[in-house]
Each structure stands twice: as structure tokens, then as C-alpha cells.
Design a protein around this motif. Structure first.
Motif, PDB file in Angstrom:
ATOM      1  N   MET A 294      42.727  35.614  48.840  1.00 32.79           N
ATOM      2  CA  MET A 294      43.415  36.030  47.621  1.00 32.79           C
ATOM      3  C   MET A 294      42.436  36.095  46.450  1.00 32.79           C
ATOM      4  N   GLN A 295      41.537  35.126  46.369  1.00 32.58           N
ATOM      5  CA  GLN A 295      40.535  35.125  45.307  1.00 32.58           C
ATOM      6  C   GLN A 295      39.619  36.331  45.442  1.00 32.58           C
TER       7      GLN A 295
ATOM      8  N   GLY B  44      37.945  41.810  43.836  1.00 34.75           N
ATOM      9  CA  GLY B  44      37.836  43.213  44.240  1.00 34.75           C
ATOM     10  C   GLY B  44      38.669  44.132  43.373  1.00 34.75           C
ATOM     11  N   MET B  45      39.875  43.691  43.004  1.00 35.23           N
ATOM     12  CA  MET B  45      40.736  44.499  42.130  1.00 35.23           C
ATOM     13  C   MET B  45      40.077  44.670  40.762  1.00 35.23           C
ATOM     14  N   THR B  46      39.479  43.590  40.255  1.00 32.30           N
ATOM     15  CA  THR B  46      38.816  43.666  38.955  1.00 32.30           C
ATOM     16  C   THR B  46      37.626  44.614  39.026  1.00 32.30           C
ATOM     17  N   GLU B  47      36.820  44.508  40.080  1.00 34.91           N
ATOM     18  CA  GLU B  47      35.659  45.389  40.219  1.00 34.91           C
ATOM     19  C   GLU B  47      36.076  46.842  40.426  1.00 34.91           C
ATOM     20  N   MET B  48      37.156  47.062  41.162  1.00 35.99           N
ATOM     21  CA  MET B  48      37.612  48.419  41.412  1.00 35.99           C
ATOM     22  C   MET B  48      38.123  49.068  40.128  1.00 35.99           C
ATOM     23  N   LYS B  49      38.752  48.258  39.293  1.00 37.06           N
ATOM     24  CA  LYS B  49      39.299  48.784  38.048  1.00 37.06           C
ATOM     25  C   LYS B  49      38.181  49.105  37.058  1.00 37.06           C
ATOM     26  N   GLY B  50      37.104  48.350  37.115  1.00 38.07           N
ATOM     27  CA  GLY B  50      35.958  48.639  36.264  1.00 38.07           C
ATOM     28  C   GLY B  50      35.905  47.817  35.006  1.00 38.07           C
ATOM     29  N   TYR B  51      36.934  47.060  34.694  1.00 38.25           N
ATOM     30  CA  TYR B  51      36.920  46.203  33.515  1.00 38.25           C
ATOM     31  C   TYR B  51      37.801  44.993  33.781  1.00 38.25           C
ATOM     32  N   HIS B  52      37.629  43.975  32.961  1.00 30.31           N
ATOM     33  CA  HIS B  52      38.379  42.731  33.147  1.00 30.31           C
ATOM     34  C   HIS B  52      39.728  42.832  32.443  1.00 30.31           C
ATOM     35  N   ASP B  53      40.792  42.620  33.192  1.00 24.09           N
ATOM     36  CA  ASP B  53      42.145  42.671  32.645  1.00 24.09           C
ATOM     37  C   ASP B  53      42.756  41.284  32.713  1.00 24.09           C
ATOM     38  N   GLU B  54      43.330  40.815  31.634  1.00 25.08           N
ATOM     39  CA  GLU B  54      43.959  39.488  31.618  1.00 25.08           C
ATOM     40  C   GLU B  54      45.221  39.439  32.476  1.00 25.08           C
ATOM     41  N   GLY B  55      45.711  40.604  32.889  1.00 26.35           N
ATOM     42  CA  GLY B  55      46.893  40.645  33.747  1.00 26.35           C
ATOM     43  C   GLY B  55      46.626  40.099  35.137  1.00 26.35           C
ATOM     44  N   PHE B  56      45.367  40.163  35.567  1.00 19.01           N
ATOM     45  CA  PHE B  56      44.986  39.618  36.868  1.00 19.01           C
ATOM     46  C   PHE B  56      44.638  38.151  36.687  1.00 19.01           C
ATOM     47  N   LYS B  57      45.442  37.299  37.222  1.00 19.64           N
ATOM     48  CA  LYS B  57      45.190  35.858  37.141  1.00 19.64           C
ATOM     49  C   LYS B  57      44.562  35.386  38.440  1.00 19.64           C
ATOM     50  N   ALA B  58      43.709  34.383  38.334  1.00 20.26           N
ATOM     51  CA  ALA B  58      43.116  33.787  39.526  1.00 20.26           C
ATOM     52  C   ALA B  58      44.187  32.986  40.262  1.00 20.26           C
ATOM     53  N   PRO B  59      44.192  32.998  41.596  1.00 18.96           N
ATOM     54  CA  PRO B  59      45.227  32.262  42.332  1.00 18.96           C
ATOM     55  C   PRO B  59      45.119  30.750  42.160  1.00 18.96           C
ATOM     56  N   ILE B  60      43.910  30.246  41.950  1.00 19.71           N
ATOM     57  CA  ILE B  60      43.724  28.806  41.758  1.00 19.71           C
ATOM     58  C   ILE B  60      42.941  28.595  40.467  1.00 19.71           C
ATOM     59  N   THR B  61      43.496  27.774  39.580  1.00 19.15           N
ATOM     60  CA  THR B  61      42.779  27.429  38.358  1.00 19.15           C
ATOM     61  C   THR B  61      42.708  25.911  38.248  1.00 19.15           C
ATOM     62  N   ILE B  62      41.535  25.424  37.883  1.00 21.28           N
ATOM     63  CA  ILE B  62      41.324  23.986  37.723  1.00 21.28           C
ATOM     64  C   ILE B  62      40.754  23.766  36.331  1.00 21.28           C
ATOM     65  N   LYS B  63      41.432  22.901  35.552  1.00 19.93           N
ATOM     66  CA  LYS B  63      40.999  22.602  34.194  1.00 19.93           C
ATOM     67  C   LYS B  63      40.912  21.098  34.021  1.00 19.93           C
ATOM     68  N   GLU B  64      39.985  20.677  33.177  1.00 20.42           N
ATOM     69  CA  GLU B  64      39.882  19.258  32.853  1.00 20.42           C
ATOM     70  C   GLU B  64      40.501  19.045  31.482  1.00 20.42           C
ATOM     71  N   GLY B  65      41.478  18.133  31.416  1.00 20.86           N
ATOM     72  CA  GLY B  65      42.183  17.868  30.171  1.00 20.86           C
ATOM     73  C   GLY B  65      41.367  17.038  29.205  1.00 20.86           C
ATOM     74  N   ASN B  66      41.923  16.809  28.029  1.00 16.70           N
ATOM     75  CA  ASN B  66      41.236  16.043  26.990  1.00 16.70           C
ATOM     76  C   ASN B  66      41.018  14.590  27.394  1.00 16.70           C
ATOM     77  N   ASN B  67      41.980  14.025  28.114  1.00 14.17           N
ATOM     78  CA  ASN B  67      41.887  12.611  28.498  1.00 14.17           C
ATOM     79  C   ASN B  67      41.146  12.411  29.822  1.00 14.17           C
ATOM     80  N   GLY B  68      40.505  13.434  30.327  1.00 10.15           N
ATOM     81  CA  GLY B  68      39.707  13.304  31.546  1.00 10.15           C
ATOM     82  C   GLY B  68      40.461  13.613  32.817  1.00 10.15           C
ATOM     83  N   GLU B  69      41.762  13.885  32.731  1.00 10.57           N
ATOM     84  CA  GLU B  69      42.534  14.215  33.930  1.00 10.57           C
ATOM     85  C   GLU B  69      42.282  15.661  34.325  1.00 10.57           C
ATOM     86  N   VAL B  70      42.291  15.893  35.611  1.00  9.89           N
ATOM     87  CA  VAL B  70      42.083  17.240  36.133  1.00  9.89           C
ATOM     88  C   VAL B  70      43.440  17.869  36.376  1.00  9.89           C
ATOM     89  N   GLU B  71      43.631  19.042  35.814  1.00  6.00           N
ATOM     90  CA  GLU B  71      44.882  19.781  35.990  1.00  6.00           C
ATOM     91  C   GLU B  71      44.600  20.987  36.873  1.00  6.00           C
TER      92      GLU B  71
END
Length: 107
Positions: free
Chosen positions: A19-20, A25-52
Motif C-alpha cells: 500500500m505504501q 507510485g500514485m504520487t510519482e505518476m501524478k507528477g506532484y505531491h497532493d495532500e489528498g494522498f495519505k500514507a497508510p501508516i503514520t508514526i508521530k512522537e508527541g510532546n510528552n514523548g509518547e509515540v502515536e
């Protein structure tokens, strides 16, 4: 059971990687970065050190998993296949022991 679980985990990770790759591939085929395409897995680190983490837009946290474990313990769900497997294993073990006893008494 363990082999099946490991194979399922490997296949699930493969699906997520595919899926990733399709997203890239969809982004490269389109030729530009669109915010409509979201990554299937996102990992963020919060302010208090927790991983979301979020999978396919749904937030996943360790608190969710702990809550589900507690609910299962409260329900005390009866697993039919587990009890069936234990019964079959006991029957086969008993039969095997009897066969070994008979064979050892003949020798």
C-alpha cells in the motif's frame, strides 16, 4: 499455530508495504505531491514523548490494546476451537500412551 500466526503477520506487513509503494507510485505518476494522498501508516512522537501511530487513518495506541485485553478477561470468552484442540490433543496423547504401553509389554 505459531507458524500460521507468523505467516499471517508477514503477509500483513507485506500488504502494508504494498500500500505504501502504491501511494508513492500514485504520487510519482501524478507528477506532484497532493495532500489528498495519505500514507497508510503514520508514526508521530508527541510532546510528552509518547509515540502515536495511525493505520489507515485510525489511531492506534497501547491503551486501546490494554483495554481490549481487560474486556476479554472480563467476558471470559469461551473459545470453542481452543477447547476442541485441547480435547483432541488429550485423546491422541492417551491413545499414544496406550500403544506405547502395549508395545513395551510385548517386547
Amino acid at each position: 499455530m505459531l507458524k500460521c500466526f507468523l505467516i499471517c503477520c508477514v503477509l500483513f506487513v507485506g500488504v502494508l508495504m504494498g500500500m505504501q509503494k502504491a501511494n508513492v507510485g500514485m504520487t510519482e505518476m501524478k507528477g506532484y505531491h497532493d495532500e489528498g494522498f495519505k500514507a497508510p501508516i503514520t508514526i508521530k512522537e508527541g510532546n510528552n514523548g509518547e509515540v502515536e501511530a495511525s493505520v489507515l487513518g485510525k489511531n492506534v495506541s497501547s491503551h486501546d490494546l490494554e483495554g481490549k485485553k481487560e474486556k476479554i478477561k472480563e467476558i471470559k470468552a469461551f473459545n470453542f476451537f481452543s477447547s476442541l484442540g485441547k480435547t483432541i490433543a488429550n485423546i491422541i496423547s492417551g491413545i499414544t500412551e496406550k500403544i506405547i504401553d502395549v508395545a513395551s509389554s510385548l517386547l
